[in-house]
Write a protein that holds these residues in place. Structure first.
Motif, mmCIF file in Angstrom:
data_model
loop_
_atom_site.group_PDB
_atom_site.id
_atom_site.type_symbol
_atom_site.label_atom_id
_atom_site.label_comp_id
_atom_site.label_asym_id
_atom_site.label_seq_id
_atom_site.Cartn_x
_atom_site.Cartn_y
_atom_site.Cartn_z
ATOM 1 N N LYS A 205 -9.642 -4.672 0.231
ATOM 2 C CA LYS A 205 -9.168 -5.544 -0.862
ATOM 3 C C LYS A 205 -7.889 -6.266 -0.457
ATOM 4 C CE LYS A 205 -10.906 -3.309 -5.101
ATOM 5 N NZ LYS A 205 -11.703 -2.125 -4.815
ATOM 6 N N ALA A 206 -6.981 -5.521 0.181
ATOM 7 C CA ALA A 206 -5.693 -6.115 0.573
ATOM 8 C C ALA A 206 -5.908 -7.252 1.565
ATOM 9 C CB ALA A 206 -4.782 -5.037 1.173
ATOM 10 N N ILE B 36 0.868 -1.185 0.000
ATOM 11 C CA ILE B 36 0.000 0.000 0.000
ATOM 12 C C ILE B 36 0.907 1.239 0.000
ATOM 13 C CG2 ILE B 36 -1.760 1.349 1.219
ATOM 14 C CD1 ILE B 36 -2.756 -1.212 2.539
ATOM 15 N N GLY B 37 0.674 2.142 -0.972
ATOM 16 C CA GLY B 37 1.369 3.435 -0.945
ATOM 17 C C GLY B 37 2.474 3.619 -1.966
ATOM 18 N N LEU B 38 2.693 2.594 -2.831
ATOM 19 C CA LEU B 38 3.809 2.658 -3.785
ATOM 20 C C LEU B 38 3.691 3.879 -4.695
ATOM 21 C CD1 LEU B 38 4.284 -1.054 -4.983
ATOM 22 C CD2 LEU B 38 5.268 0.116 -2.995
ATOM 23 N N PHE C 185 -1.199 -2.009 -4.151
ATOM 24 C CA PHE C 185 -2.117 -0.862 -4.174
ATOM 25 C C PHE C 185 -1.252 0.396 -4.089
ATOM 26 C CE2 PHE C 185 -5.908 -3.345 -3.900
ATOM 27 C CZ PHE C 185 -5.545 -4.487 -3.199
ATOM 28 N N SER C 186 -0.918 0.936 -5.275
ATOM 29 C CA SER C 186 -0.086 2.135 -5.307
ATOM 30 C C SER C 186 -0.929 3.339 -4.903
ATOM 31 C CB SER C 186 0.451 2.339 -6.725
ATOM 32 O OG SER C 186 -0.618 2.798 -7.549
ATOM 33 N N MET C 187 -0.288 4.502 -4.883
ATOM 34 C CA MET C 187 -1.056 5.718 -4.568
ATOM 35 C C MET C 187 -2.143 5.960 -5.616
ATOM 36 S SD MET C 187 -0.158 6.705 -1.657
ATOM 37 C CE MET C 187 -1.171 8.164 -1.628
ATOM 38 N N ARG D 16 -7.834 6.251 -6.552
ATOM 39 C CA ARG D 16 -8.979 5.780 -7.356
ATOM 40 C C ARG D 16 -10.070 5.186 -6.468
ATOM 41 N NH1 ARG D 16 -6.242 2.404 -10.524
ATOM 42 N NH2 ARG D 16 -5.541 4.146 -11.807
ATOM 43 N N HIS D 17 -9.676 4.313 -5.527
ATOM 44 C CA HIS D 17 -10.688 3.567 -4.767
ATOM 45 C C HIS D 17 -10.908 4.110 -3.358
ATOM 46 C CE1 HIS D 17 -10.479 0.676 -7.997
ATOM 47 N NE2 HIS D 17 -9.213 0.391 -7.740
ATOM 48 N N GLY D 18 -9.945 4.852 -2.834
ATOM 49 C CA GLY D 18 -10.042 5.287 -1.438
ATOM 50 C C GLY D 18 -9.409 4.263 -0.519
ATOM 51 N N ILE D 19 -8.950 4.705 0.646
ATOM 52 C CA ILE D 19 -8.161 3.846 1.524
ATOM 53 C C ILE D 19 -9.013 2.711 2.103
ATOM 54 C CG2 ILE D 19 -8.496 5.203 3.647
ATOM 55 C CD1 ILE D 19 -5.177 3.598 2.428
ATOM 56 N N LYS D 20 -10.314 2.966 2.299
ATOM 57 C CA LYS D 20 -11.175 1.904 2.874
ATOM 58 C C LYS D 20 -11.201 0.689 1.940
ATOM 59 C CE LYS D 20 -16.108 0.938 3.593
ATOM 60 N NZ LYS D 20 -16.207 0.052 2.377
ATOM 61 N N ASP D 21 -11.442 0.953 0.650
ATOM 62 C CA ASP D 21 -11.496 -0.149 -0.327
ATOM 63 C C ASP D 21 -10.145 -0.837 -0.432
ATOM 64 O OD1 ASP D 21 -13.753 0.368 -3.151
ATOM 65 O OD2 ASP D 21 -14.101 0.033 -1.003
#
Ligand code: X8A
Ligand code: MN
Ligand code: MN
Ligand code: MN
Length: 292
Positions: free
Chosen positions: A197-198, A160-162, A181-183, A188-193
């Motif tokens: 997903k992760a 997360i955060g690439l 899950f890059s920036m 695009r999806h928001g941190i909740k999604d």
């Protein structure tokens, strides 16, 4: 390490009030002290452009032993860096105690260069490559690292955060199908999604121990200026806190790395901002909740 100074990260966090904050959460806190990392004079590897391999190897073995002991004693381990090469030892030590654990890697960088794909030779850009089973045919055996048994499969890792990935790393991520899950995905999806997903990908049954390896440079440089490889357009403190709250809420967060806090970079104010961001991330991993 790429830039000296990360060795002072743990003390900067202690001086920032870390222990008191964790005790304030009602936790039984034990500070195990600093891991022994003797430096080696002749620390270079002749035919590979890898910097400080013996130093990193010794530190990694000591970190692995300490992390294993902390987790085996029934505690959740908080490992303070220090350079992100610390994760070689912390993840390996965690896997000895909990072989089924998964890894959430929160970072501007993928840290999965092999000694041969790395353009810098800095081991903080390589830790995952030493641990991923599928990469072992491509990893040059470095002296001192014989103790490591690759303990992760690509499917056990989610990024997360690439936002700064080298070409060789991109190839590895795509070839191994590592969940990333890059920036861009965060936007695009928001941190909740992204967190949902992760975690659904890593552990759909919701049963596996979790290793969170949090590089402070995952946060926007305005929140973590005292770090060695800052990259604009990072996570907000709200997004960082959210990731930690959600992982903590599973009750299965077993080991947390906080890497790359480097108090020798930037001025006093930069140090304060960086330490306070790291303390916020840590407290939200250990029960701190914004709703009280
Ligand atoms: C992206 N890879 C880097 C940075 C690794 C950062 C490690 B972390 O622990 O902070 O995440 C950078 C490689 N670049 C250096 C400048 C020229 C282009 C390649 C590397 O040195 O491998
Ligand atoms: Mn570093
Ligand atoms: Mn990192
Ligand atoms: Mn990083």
């Amino acid at each position: 390490m790429a830039k000296p100074g990360t060795e002072h990260g743990p003390d900067a966090l202690r001086e920032g009030g870390l222990i008191k904050k964790l005790m304030g959460l009602g936790l039984d806190v034990h500070d195990y002290g600093d891991v022994g990392t003797p430096s080696h004079e002749d620390d270079h590897h002749f035919d590979l452009p890898v910097k400080n391999p013996k130093h990193v190897a010794t530190a990694s073995e000591n970190i692995a032993a300490d992390v294993y002991n902390v987790i085996k004693s029934g505690r959740t381990c908080l490992a303070l860096g220090g350079d992100h090469s610390m994760a070689i030892g912390s993840i390996f030590g965690h896997s000895l105690a909990e072989p089924e654990h998964v890894v959430v890697w929160v970072d501007a960088h993928a840290d999965i260069n092999t000694p041969l794909t790395s353009s810098s030779g800095n081991m903080h850009g390589m830790p995952l490559s030493f641990l991923v089973k599928e990469l072992q045919p491509y990893i040059s055996k470095l002296p001192g690292f014989e103790f490591i048994k690759p303990c992760l499969s690509a499917k056990n890792i989610a990024y997360i955060g690439l936002r700064d990935v080298d070409p060789g790393e991109r190839y590895i991520i795509e070839k191994l199908g590592i969940q990333s899950f890059s920036m861009s995905e965060v936007d695009r999806h928001g941190i909740k999604d992204v967190v949902e997903k992760a975690m659904h990908y890593l552990d759909p049954e919701g049963v596996k121990p979790i290793h969170l390896s949090f590089d402070i440079d995952a946060l926007d440089p305005s929140l973590a200026p005292s770090t060695g490889t800052p990259v604009p357009g990072g996570l907000s403190i709200r997004e960082g806190n959210y990731i930690c709250e959600e992982l903590a809420a599973t009750g299965r967060l077993t080991c947390v790395d906080i890497a790359e806090v480097n108090p020798s970079l930037g001025n006093e104010r930069d140090n304060l901002i960086t330490v306070n961001s790291a303390l916020s991330i840590i407290t939200h991993c250990f029960g701190g909740r914004r709703q009280g």
